[in-house]
Write a protein that holds these residues in place. Structure first.
Motif, PDB file in Angstrom:
ATOM      1  N   PHE A   1     -12.476  -4.657  32.748  1.00  0.00           N
ATOM      2  CA  PHE A   1     -11.059  -4.935  32.560  1.00  0.00           C
ATOM      3  C   PHE A   1     -10.472  -5.384  33.887  1.00  0.00           C
ATOM      4  O   PHE A   1     -10.768  -4.784  34.923  1.00  0.00           O
TER       5      PHE A   1
ATOM      6  N   VAL B   1     -16.051  -0.687  32.889  1.00  0.00           N
ATOM      7  CA  VAL B   1     -16.060   0.563  32.118  1.00  0.00           C
ATOM      8  C   VAL B   1     -17.495   0.987  31.861  1.00  0.00           C
ATOM      9  O   VAL B   1     -17.884   2.119  32.118  1.00  0.00           O
TER      10      VAL B   1
ATOM     11  N   SER C   1     -14.469  11.910  27.814  1.00  0.00           N
ATOM     12  CA  SER C   1     -13.316  11.060  27.552  1.00  0.00           C
ATOM     13  C   SER C   1     -13.222   9.957  28.600  1.00  0.00           C
ATOM     14  O   SER C   1     -13.403  10.207  29.788  1.00  0.00           O
ATOM     15  N   GLY C   2     -12.982   8.735  28.139  1.00  0.00           N
ATOM     16  CA  GLY C   2     -12.784   7.629  29.069  1.00  0.00           C
ATOM     17  C   GLY C   2     -14.059   6.914  29.477  1.00  0.00           C
ATOM     18  O   GLY C   2     -14.006   5.994  30.294  1.00  0.00           O
TER      19      GLY C   2
ATOM     20  N   GLY D   1     -15.856   5.048  27.601  1.00  0.00           N
ATOM     21  CA  GLY D   1     -15.938   3.732  26.972  1.00  0.00           C
ATOM     22  C   GLY D   1     -16.517   3.747  25.571  1.00  0.00           C
ATOM     23  O   GLY D   1     -16.928   2.702  25.057  1.00  0.00           O
ATOM     24  N   LYS D   2     -16.531   4.903  24.931  1.00  0.00           N
ATOM     25  CA  LYS D   2     -17.096   4.982  23.574  1.00  0.00           C
ATOM     26  C   LYS D   2     -16.312   4.116  22.602  1.00  0.00           C
ATOM     27  O   LYS D   2     -16.885   3.315  21.857  1.00  0.00           O
ATOM     28  N   SER D   3     -14.998   4.267  22.621  1.00  0.00           N
ATOM     29  CA  SER D   3     -14.174   3.478  21.699  1.00  0.00           C
ATOM     30  C   SER D   3     -14.311   1.997  22.002  1.00  0.00           C
ATOM     31  O   SER D   3     -14.289   1.163  21.087  1.00  0.00           O
ATOM     32  N   THR D   4     -14.448   1.669  23.270  1.00  0.00           N
ATOM     33  CA  THR D   4     -14.587   0.257  23.638  1.00  0.00           C
ATOM     34  C   THR D   4     -15.868  -0.324  23.043  1.00  0.00           C
ATOM     35  O   THR D   4     -15.849  -1.424  22.488  1.00  0.00           O
TER      36      THR D   4
ATOM     37  N   HIS E   1     -16.797  14.121  19.663  1.00  0.00           N
ATOM     38  CA  HIS E   1     -16.699  14.973  20.847  1.00  0.00           C
ATOM     39  C   HIS E   1     -17.431  16.279  20.604  1.00  0.00           C
ATOM     40  O   HIS E   1     -17.535  17.116  21.494  1.00  0.00           O
TER      41      HIS E   1
HETATM   42  N1  LIG Z   1      -7.035  -2.764  27.408  1.00  0.00           N
HETATM   43  C1  LIG Z   1      -7.499  -2.068  28.468  1.00  0.00           C
HETATM   44  N2  LIG Z   1      -7.146  -2.424  29.730  1.00  0.00           N
HETATM   45  C2  LIG Z   1      -7.605  -1.736  30.787  1.00  0.00           C
HETATM   46  N3  LIG Z   1      -8.408  -0.683  30.713  1.00  0.00           N
HETATM   47  C3  LIG Z   1      -8.790  -0.263  29.494  1.00  0.00           C
HETATM   48  C4  LIG Z   1      -8.345  -0.924  28.303  1.00  0.00           C
HETATM   49  N4  LIG Z   1      -8.889  -0.300  27.226  1.00  0.00           N
HETATM   50  C5  LIG Z   1      -9.616   0.709  27.726  1.00  0.00           C
HETATM   51  N5  LIG Z   1      -9.577   0.740  29.075  1.00  0.00           N
HETATM   52  C6  LIG Z   1     -10.265   1.678  29.950  1.00  0.00           C
HETATM   53  O1  LIG Z   1     -11.593   1.791  29.519  1.00  0.00           O
HETATM   54  C7  LIG Z   1     -12.056   3.116  29.655  1.00  0.00           C
HETATM   55  C8  LIG Z   1     -12.713   3.562  28.382  1.00  0.00           C
HETATM   56  O2  LIG Z   1     -11.776   3.665  27.349  1.00  0.00           O
HETATM   57  P1  LIG Z   1     -12.207   4.158  25.888  1.00  0.00           P
HETATM   58  O3  LIG Z   1     -11.002   4.214  25.048  1.00  0.00           O
HETATM   59  O4  LIG Z   1     -13.338   3.339  25.404  1.00  0.00           O
HETATM   60  O5  LIG Z   1     -12.729   5.631  26.202  1.00  0.00           O
HETATM   61  P2  LIG Z   1     -13.364   6.691  25.197  1.00  0.00           P
HETATM   62  O6  LIG Z   1     -14.730   6.970  25.679  1.00  0.00           O
HETATM   63  O7  LIG Z   1     -13.224   6.249  23.797  1.00  0.00           O
HETATM   64  O8  LIG Z   1     -12.472   7.952  25.484  1.00  0.00           O
HETATM   65  P3  LIG Z   1     -11.932   9.060  24.452  1.00  0.00           P
HETATM   66  O9  LIG Z   1     -13.078   9.965  24.209  1.00  0.00           O
HETATM   67  O10 LIG Z   1     -10.848   9.734  25.215  1.00  0.00           O
HETATM   68  O11 LIG Z   1     -11.450   8.365  23.225  1.00  0.00           O
HETATM   69  C9  LIG Z   1     -10.850   3.957  30.067  1.00  0.00           C
HETATM   70  O12 LIG Z   1     -10.981   4.259  31.434  1.00  0.00           O
HETATM   71  C10 LIG Z   1      -9.681   3.060  29.853  1.00  0.00           C
HETATM   72  O13 LIG Z   1      -8.721   3.281  30.849  1.00  0.00           O
END
Ligand SMILES: Nc1ncnc2c1ncn2[C@@H]1O[C@H](COP(=O)(O)OP(=O)(O)OP(=O)(O)O)[C@@H](O)[C@H]1O
Ligand SMILES: [Mg+2]
Lengths: 299, 277
Positions: free
Chosen positions: A15, A26, A46-47, A49-52, A199
């Motif tokens: 990003f 990420v 958390s954070g 990048g799983k959702s990404t 989780h």
């Molecule tokens: N549109 C964006 N712009 C900038 N950074 C982003 C964006 N979307 C996600 N991120 C960053 O990417 C990282 C991963 O985000 P993601 O939502 O994939 O985490 P996650 O593993 O799903 O967390 P959680 O378990 O809390 O849902 C985070 O640090 C977030 O700040």
């Protein structure tokens, strides 16, 4: 070339950051394969990048690098052969439970008659135990019932790959258990390929064939792919008594507590598959203490 | 709950009775009710005869009864029934409003979906929005050259802004999740617009419509005073020229009642479109 149903190669997502800071990576070097009919759970802090990753697989986000191949074809953009169950159910609030499911069914099979759509949708609502509540609006349903409608909607379009982002995150433990059972039963019947983020370590052991473990972000990787070979059908109330249960559980918890941090940015590389681990047989288990030992498994 | 409603209703009726009573006393001819009046007059600082010319409520009711018993009579340009005049006004409001819906909702939709267009058009909207619709009247009369159509144009121009702004806002704030649902189902843009964005934004759009029709009803009275001929605004002005204050008061009340009905109709429509998250 593609021997696997799903192949993810060198996936990375960066990003841009405000100002002159370098872009934020990420995750990178994400490689994994999934076979048809497999139930995969992904665990990571958390954070990381799983959702990404899930959004990229769904086609709602684009990878910065890498490829996602399904059924031998590289995919980009969303499609009806991948169903998504979102973290917060995301039902359309102006439609009833049945309306929400038929909305998806009608989009999937536009040539179907009104009756066909209705019967197909109703059968899936029945499957998640919502027969009789089909005319209720989402606001008139409990949190658990809403999530069930979301599950029915995703299963009803019979996608080749089902993506779930912490589908039970917002539910209380009791409801969660009941819906897990239902999910297992539906999955047992349909044998869809599932990629699910959670989780909850116990949930992952109950549901998954394999659990993928992600190191912390930024620069996250998928470090391990842990085989859960507790025989099916699994019973939520008895699974704790299974002799291998705690061996697996300890391995997963140990990863989350120590290795997810100590391995951050230090495992994997271009084209490298995650280390395949079977904690019960003791194969692929890293040294106690978690010294990073790069083992290039080839999957 | 029911108790609350009943008490509120009783209080409402009481307020009305007190108001009408005070009005009746204030406008009663001096002498006839001298004894009761003195104390009241001293208290209110009213001199005898101050109510002269102001009709008593009984007078207004009498006129209302007469007018409402033959609301649609038409005996020439200066003597039309109140129902007929209201119909002219409502007709103009609905015509201008409908035109505005046809223009504002699609444009608002496009603006709401495109941040670029939103930013490009925003300065113009912000400048055009605060212009009193009546300021357009000379321009309308000059270009359209027809008084009745000019009044409709003025209604059109005043109802377009709230709908435009609300539609754009409603469309722009449709939840990402719902759009993602449409994307994963590979819905076409048109189907997404019709079956996801429109129902999601409908309550906001309807709020804009409700504001618009309220403003239209405010503006039509003034517009008809200017263009004359027919309509409730002209009626008020005409009765003022006749110095028939009872008729003016009666017309004022009718304007309020019709405005309330217009608003209630849209509120009712909103009830069907509203959803709860
Ligand atoms: N549109 C964006 N712009 C900038 N950074 C982003 C964006 N979307 C996600 N991120 C960053 O990417 C990282 C991963 O985000 P993601 O939502 O994939 O985490 P996650 O593993 O799903 O967390 P959680 O378990 O809390 O849902 C985070 O640090 C977030 O700040
Ligand atoms: Mg997430």
């Amino acid at each position: 070339m593609s021997l696997h149903f799903i192949e993810v190669e060198n996936l990375a997502r960066t990003f841009p950051q405000p100002g002159r800071q370098p872009p934020l990576t990420v995750f990178e070097h994400v490689n994994f394969t999934i076979e048809k009919g497999e139930f995969i759970c992904v665990i990571g802090h958390s954070g990381c990048g799983k959702s990404t990753i899930l959004n990229i697989l769904a086609g709602l986000d684009a990878a910065s690098e890498g490829a996602f191949v399904m059924d031998g074809k590289e995919v980009s953009g969303p499609s009806r052969d991948r169903g998504v169950i979102f973290q917060n159910h995301s039902l359309l609030p102006w439609l009833s439970a049945l309306g929400n499911v038929s909305f998806a069914v009608r989009a999937r099979w536009p040539e179907w008659s009104r009756r066909q759509v209705r019967e197909h949708s109703l059968s899936y609502l029945k499957m998640v135990g919502l027969a009789g509540a089909e005319h209720k609006k989402p606001s008139e349903l409990s949190g658990g019932m809403r999530q069930r409608v979301g599950i029915a909607r995703a299963f009803a379009i019979e996608p080749k790959l089902l993506l779930m982002d912490e589908p039970f995150g917002a539910l209380d433990a009791l409801t969660r258990g009941v819906i897990q059972d239902e999910l297992l039963e539906i999955w047992g019947r349909t044998h869809q390929t599932v990629f699910m983020i959670t989780h909850d370590v116990d949930e992952a052991i109950l549901l998954a064939d394999r659990v993928m473990l992600m190191t912390n972000g930024p620069d996250a990787r998928i470090a391990e792919s842990v085989v859960i070979d507790i025989p099916r059908p699994r019973d939520r109330s008895a699974i704790h008594q299974h002799p291998e249960y705690y061996t697996i559980r300890n391995h997963l918890v140990d990863f989350l507590i120590t290795r997810s941090k100590s391995l951050q940015g230090r495992v994997g590389g271009p084209g490298q598959q995650p280390r395949s681990v079977n904690p019960v047989r003791g194969t692929g288990v890293p040294d106690p203490g978690g010294t990073p030992r790069v083992v290039g498994g080839t999957g | 709950m029911a108790g609350l409603k009943i008490r509120a209703a009783i209080l409402s009726v009481l307020f009305l009775a007190v108001f009408l009573g005070a009005w009746q006393l204030a406008t009663a001819p001096p002498g006839a009710t001298e004894r009761e009046l003195t104390e009241y007059e001293i208290m209110m600082g009213l001199g005898a005869g101050s109510g002269a010319g102001m009709p008593a409520p009984t007078e207004v009711f009498g006129l209302a009864w007469e007018e409402l018993s033959r609301p649609f009579h038409d005996s020439g340009p200066n003597d039309k029934g109140i129902g007929l005049q209201l119909m002219y006004s409502v007709g103009r409001v609905l015509a201008g409003f409908a035109l505005a819906v046809v223009v504002a909702v699609p444009i608002g939709f496009v603006i709401g979906m495109s941040p670029v267009l939103n930013n490009a058009l925003n300065p113009y909207i912000q400048i055009l929005k605060p212009i009193s619709p009546l300021a357009w009247m000379p321009l309308a009369l000059f270009t359209i050259k027809d008084a009745a159509t000019s009044a409709i144009f003025v209604i059109f121009i005043c109802s377009i802004w709230p709908m435009l702004v609300n539609t754009a806002f409603g469309v722009a704030s449709v939840k990402r999740d719902w759009l993602n649902v449409a994307r994963t189902l590979e819905l076409s843009s048109l189907r997404t617009a019709l079956f996801v964005i429109l129902p999601a934004a409908a309550p906001t759009i309807l709020t804009g419509m409700r504001i618009s029709i309220g403003i239209s009803w405010l503006v039509i009275v003034a517009a008809e005073m200017l263009v004359g001929g027919t309509g409730i605004g002209y009626y008020v002005w005409n009765e003022w020229n006749n110095l028939d204050i009872a008729a003016v008061i009666f017309a004022i009340i009718m304007i309020g009642v019709v405005g309330m009905l217009l608003d209630a109709a849209l509120a009712q429509a909103g009830r069907f479109l509203r959803y709860q998250e």
